[in-house]
Design a protein around this motif. Structure first.
Motif, PDB file in Angstrom:
ATOM      1  N   THR A  59       0.822  -1.219   0.000  1.00 18.83           N
ATOM      2  CA  THR A  59       0.000   0.000   0.000  1.00 18.83           C
ATOM      3  C   THR A  59       0.854   1.266   0.000  1.00 18.83           C
ATOM      4  N   ASN A  60       2.152   1.106   0.132  1.00 17.48           N
ATOM      5  CA  ASN A  60       3.056   2.257   0.168  1.00 17.48           C
ATOM      6  C   ASN A  60       3.474   2.613  -1.262  1.00 17.48           C
ATOM      7  N   GLU A  61       2.805   3.603  -1.846  1.00 19.62           N
ATOM      8  CA  GLU A  61       3.052   3.949  -3.243  1.00 19.62           C
ATOM      9  C   GLU A  61       4.461   4.478  -3.473  1.00 19.62           C
ATOM     10  N   LYS A  62       4.985   5.237  -2.524  1.00 20.49           N
ATOM     11  CA  LYS A  62       6.338   5.775  -2.683  1.00 20.49           C
ATOM     12  C   LYS A  62       7.363   4.644  -2.699  1.00 20.49           C
ATOM     13  N   GLN A  63       7.178   3.664  -1.835  1.00 15.23           N
ATOM     14  CA  GLN A  63       8.102   2.535  -1.824  1.00 15.23           C
ATOM     15  C   GLN A  63       7.995   1.754  -3.124  1.00 15.23           C
ATOM     16  N   GLN A  64       6.783   1.574  -3.623  1.00 15.26           N
ATOM     17  CA  GLN A  64       6.595   0.862  -4.882  1.00 15.26           C
ATOM     18  C   GLN A  64       7.279   1.605  -6.032  1.00 15.26           C
ATOM     19  N   GLY A  65       7.217   2.943  -6.006  1.00 14.60           N
ATOM     20  CA  GLY A  65       7.891   3.739  -7.027  1.00 14.60           C
ATOM     21  C   GLY A  65       9.394   3.577  -6.963  1.00 14.60           C
ATOM     22  N   PHE A  66       9.921   3.551  -5.745  1.00 21.65           N
ATOM     23  CA  PHE A  66      11.361   3.353  -5.546  1.00 21.65           C
ATOM     24  C   PHE A  66      11.796   1.997  -6.088  1.00 21.65           C
ATOM     25  N   LEU A  67      11.038   0.957  -5.768  1.00 26.30           N
ATOM     26  CA  LEU A  67      11.400  -0.389  -6.222  1.00 26.30           C
ATOM     27  C   LEU A  67      11.278  -0.528  -7.730  1.00 26.30           C
ATOM     28  N   LEU A  68      10.317   0.191  -8.324  1.00 29.17           N
ATOM     29  CA  LEU A  68      10.195   0.179  -9.775  1.00 29.17           C
ATOM     30  C   LEU A  68      11.421   0.824 -10.410  1.00 29.17           C
ATOM     31  N   TRP A  69      11.875   1.922  -9.818  1.00 33.40           N
ATOM     32  CA  TRP A  69      13.098   2.583 -10.304  1.00 33.40           C
ATOM     33  C   TRP A  69      14.283   1.627 -10.210  1.00 33.40           C
ATOM     34  N   MET A  70      14.383   0.900  -9.087  1.00 35.54           N
ATOM     35  CA  MET A  70      15.479  -0.058  -8.915  1.00 35.54           C
ATOM     36  C   MET A  70      15.447  -1.118 -10.008  1.00 35.54           C
ATOM     37  N   ARG A  71      14.258  -1.640 -10.304  1.00 35.65           N
ATOM     38  CA  ARG A  71      14.120  -2.677 -11.331  1.00 35.65           C
ATOM     39  C   ARG A  71      14.557  -2.176 -12.702  1.00 35.65           C
ATOM     40  N   ARG A  72      14.325  -0.902 -12.948  1.00 35.59           N
ATOM     41  CA  ARG A  72      14.638  -0.331 -14.260  1.00 35.59           C
ATOM     42  C   ARG A  72      16.050   0.228 -14.349  1.00 35.59           C
ATOM     43  N   ASN A  73      16.788   0.120 -13.269  1.00 37.77           N
ATOM     44  CA  ASN A  73      18.136   0.691 -13.253  1.00 37.77           C
ATOM     45  C   ASN A  73      19.180  -0.288 -12.732  1.00 37.77           C
ATOM     46  N   GLY A  74      19.052  -1.533 -13.177  1.00 34.98           N
ATOM     47  CA  GLY A  74      20.130  -2.488 -12.934  1.00 34.98           C
ATOM     48  C   GLY A  74      19.950  -3.489 -11.815  1.00 34.98           C
ATOM     49  N   TYR A  75      18.834  -3.403 -11.077  1.00 36.76           N
ATOM     50  CA  TYR A  75      18.638  -4.316  -9.943  1.00 36.76           C
ATOM     51  C   TYR A  75      17.498  -5.297 -10.196  1.00 36.76           C
ATOM     52  N   ARG A  76      17.648  -6.512  -9.701  1.00 35.75           N
ATOM     53  CA  ARG A  76      16.551  -7.475  -9.675  1.00 35.75           C
ATOM     54  C   ARG A  76      16.012  -7.453  -8.244  1.00 35.75           C
ATOM     55  N   VAL A  77      14.810  -6.951  -8.074  1.00 36.14           N
ATOM     56  CA  VAL A  77      14.233  -6.800  -6.741  1.00 36.14           C
ATOM     57  C   VAL A  77      13.509  -8.075  -6.327  1.00 36.14           C
ATOM     58  N   ILE A  78      13.891  -8.600  -5.168  1.00 31.40           N
ATOM     59  CA  ILE A  78      13.230  -9.763  -4.578  1.00 31.40           C
ATOM     60  C   ILE A  78      12.528  -9.269  -3.323  1.00 31.40           C
ATOM     61  N   SER A  79      11.210  -9.334  -3.325  1.00 31.09           N
ATOM     62  CA  SER A  79      10.463  -8.746  -2.207  1.00 31.09           C
ATOM     63  C   SER A  79       9.506  -9.729  -1.572  1.00 31.09           C
ATOM     64  N   LYS A  80       9.145  -9.425  -0.328  1.00 36.21           N
ATOM     65  CA  LYS A  80       8.186 -10.241   0.404  1.00 36.21           C
ATOM     66  C   LYS A  80       7.265  -9.324   1.200  1.00 36.21           C
ATOM     67  N   GLU A  81       6.037  -9.758   1.330  1.00 35.51           N
ATOM     68  CA  GLU A  81       5.084  -9.004   2.130  1.00 35.51           C
ATOM     69  C   GLU A  81       5.533  -9.025   3.591  1.00 35.51           C
ATOM     70  N   LEU A  82       5.327  -7.909   4.252  1.00 37.19           N
ATOM     71  CA  LEU A  82       5.654  -7.831   5.665  1.00 37.19           C
ATOM     72  C   LEU A  82       4.662  -8.665   6.476  1.00 37.19           C
ATOM     73  N   VAL A  83       5.153  -9.257   7.536  1.00 33.26           N
ATOM     74  CA  VAL A  83       4.325 -10.050   8.433  1.00 33.26           C
ATOM     75  C   VAL A  83       4.177  -9.295   9.747  1.00 33.26           C
ATOM     76  N   GLN A  84       2.950  -9.142  10.205  1.00 35.47           N
ATOM     77  CA  GLN A  84       2.733  -8.432  11.461  1.00 35.47           C
ATOM     78  C   GLN A  84       2.917  -9.386  12.633  1.00 35.47           C
ATOM     79  N   LEU A  85       3.752  -8.982  13.572  1.00 33.30           N
ATOM     80  CA  LEU A  85       4.048  -9.794  14.739  1.00 33.30           C
ATOM     81  C   LEU A  85       3.067  -9.490  15.861  1.00 33.30           C
TER      82      LEU A  85
END
Length: 218
Positions: free
Chosen positions: A69-95
């Motif tokens: 739900t964090n649009e800014k974080q999603q934008g950052f990760l999209l930039w990473m994917r388009r600039n040389g990085y393979r992003v491996i992500s996981k949903e956060l788990v609430q403790l």
């Protein structure tokens, strides 16, 4: 002390000459907290260039927990994917205590082992001692492993099983983001104007989590 520091017959530059094909594995959460302690923000374009150091790059993986739900974080990760990085992500788990956590040590270890034969040198950006066994196993399969992390946050065991250790403090000037007073965005000059802005988002891990994205393709 590193092996080449003990033997005057070998110099760091000579050892780095034969890195071969390089694969980079970055623990996003660990890197964030290291940068926080150093008082810097990471320039991810500079980081990639610094870690590759002229060698042939197979792939640079960036592991992180995400909040969809964090649009800014999603934008950052999209930039990473388009600039040389393979992003491996996981949903956060609430403790139970209300905090959220994501741990990707398993993903890092599995990828490091699964790709053996496709790369010669692994650059692990993490100080997590839980990865020491995977690093040791990779070295026995003929892989050279370099560990890059902040010394105060790095397991001695991880350093001991690595072929080379680099303290982030020693290279912080080469990887830090430089603020430009008259520029609202510190994006790389080759970033398209239509790309999501990362200037307004500072990477913040939502601590550690598990299960590789289904759309992930190694």
């Amino acid at each position: 002390m590193l092996p080449f520091e003990q033997d005057s017959g070998f110099k760091p530059d000579q050892i780095l000459e034969n890195r071969g094909r390089v694969a980079i594995f970055i623990d996003g959460s660990n890197l964030f907290y290291a940068a926080l302690q150093l008082g810097i923000e990471i320039d991810y374009t500079k980081l990639l260039l610094c870690l590759t150091d002229g060698s042939r790059l197979l792939r640079a993986f960036f592991y992180t927990g995400v909040d969809r739900t964090n649009e800014k974080q999603q934008g950052f990760l999209l930039w990473m994917r388009r600039n040389g990085y393979r992003v491996i992500s996981k949903e956060l788990v609430q403790l139970p205590d209300g905090s959220k956590k994501a741990n990707l040590d398993v993903e890092i270890a599995v990828d490091m082992m699964a790709l053996i034969g496709s790369y010669d040198t692994a650059v692990l950006v993490s100080g997590d001692g839980d990865l020491a066994y995977a690093v040791d196993a990779a070295s026995y399969r003929g892989v050279r492993v370099e560990v890059v992390s902040l010394r105060s946050m790095t397991s001695d065991h991880l350093i001991n099983v690595a072929d080379r250790y680099v303290d982030l403090e020693a290279i912080k000037e080469d990887i830090m983001k430089i603020s430009r007073p008259h520029s609202p965005s510190n994006l790389p000059s080759n970033l398209p104007s239509t790309a999501p802005s990362i200037a307004s988002y500072t990477y913040r891990p939502i601590s550690g989590v598990a299960s590789i994205d289904s759309d992930r393709d190694i």
